[in-house]
Motif scaffolding. Structure first.
Motif, mmCIF file in Angstrom:
data_model
loop_
_atom_site.group_PDB
_atom_site.id
_atom_site.type_symbol
_atom_site.label_atom_id
_atom_site.label_comp_id
_atom_site.label_asym_id
_atom_site.label_seq_id
_atom_site.Cartn_x
_atom_site.Cartn_y
_atom_site.Cartn_z
ATOM 1 N N ASP A 6 -4.779 8.976 -5.340
ATOM 2 C CA ASP A 6 -5.758 7.813 -5.168
ATOM 3 C C ASP A 6 -5.523 7.304 -3.829
ATOM 4 O O ASP A 6 -4.934 6.263 -3.534
ATOM 5 N N PRO A 7 -6.296 8.036 -2.925
ATOM 6 C CA PRO A 7 -5.976 7.781 -1.552
ATOM 7 C C PRO A 7 -6.499 6.193 -0.972
ATOM 8 O O PRO A 7 -6.058 5.762 -0.247
ATOM 9 N N ASP A 8 -7.311 5.960 -1.631
ATOM 10 C CA ASP A 8 -8.239 4.604 -1.327
ATOM 11 C C ASP A 8 -7.804 3.459 -2.049
ATOM 12 O O ASP A 8 -8.004 2.065 -2.212
ATOM 13 N N LEU A 9 -6.710 3.833 -2.827
ATOM 14 C CA LEU A 9 -6.204 2.918 -4.270
ATOM 15 C C LEU A 9 -7.354 2.272 -5.114
ATOM 16 O O LEU A 9 -6.978 1.233 -5.625
ATOM 17 N N PRO A 56 -0.367 8.889 -6.178
ATOM 18 C CA PRO A 56 -0.680 9.656 -5.386
ATOM 19 C C PRO A 56 -1.947 10.389 -5.129
ATOM 20 O O PRO A 56 -2.459 10.912 -4.043
ATOM 21 N N HIS A 101 0.743 3.786 -2.950
ATOM 22 C CA HIS A 101 0.451 5.654 -2.686
ATOM 23 C C HIS A 101 1.432 6.388 -3.314
ATOM 24 O O HIS A 101 1.045 7.348 -3.683
ATOM 25 N N ARG A 102 2.570 5.918 -3.315
ATOM 26 C CA ARG A 102 3.826 6.646 -3.983
ATOM 27 C C ARG A 102 3.499 6.681 -5.580
ATOM 28 O O ARG A 102 3.518 7.699 -6.509
ATOM 29 N N GLU A 108 0.907 -1.316 -0.080
ATOM 30 C CA GLU A 108 -0.008 -0.114 0.009
ATOM 31 C C GLU A 108 0.846 1.206 -0.061
ATOM 32 O O GLU A 108 0.612 2.324 -0.785
ATOM 33 N N LYS A 109 1.949 1.307 0.704
ATOM 34 C CA LYS A 109 2.832 2.352 0.829
ATOM 35 C C LYS A 109 3.506 2.654 -0.586
ATOM 36 O O LYS A 109 3.407 3.899 -0.931
#
Length: 91
Positions: free
Chosen positions: A23-26, A21, A17-18, A13-14
């Motif tokens: 897309d907070p909930d992926l 960026p 998120h990189r 997830e980390k």
């Protein structure tokens, strides 16, 4: 012994998120993976390794852990946050 305090799900997830960026909930990352696999005519449930390779070919920035996370979610499974057991020799 060298180990991380983060499990594979947290590491995936980390990294995602990189890479995504905005897309907070992926959800966008998961939709991209599902569409990529669909366009390659791959079923992530039946061919997880081929699916993982296809995702990594589609975006070379993906690491193995992140690609596996996306394959698991595309297959409808909840990625496990539990860590793998240690080999018996390390006990």
């Amino acid at each position: 012994m060298i180990s991380s305090s983060q499990g594979p799900v947290e590491r995936a997830e980390k990294q995602l998120h990189r890479l995504f960026p905005d897309d907070p909930d992926l959800a966008g990352a998961r939709a991209w993976a599902a569409e990529t696999l669909r366009s390659e005519a791959l079923d992530p449930s039946a061919s997880p390794l081929r699916s993982l390779r296809a995702l990594r070919r589609a975006d070379r920035r993906l690491g193995g852990v992140s690609a596996r996370y996306l394959v698991e979610t595309a297959a409808g499974r909840n990625p496990s946050s539990r860590r793998r057991p240690l080999p018996p020799i390390t006990h």
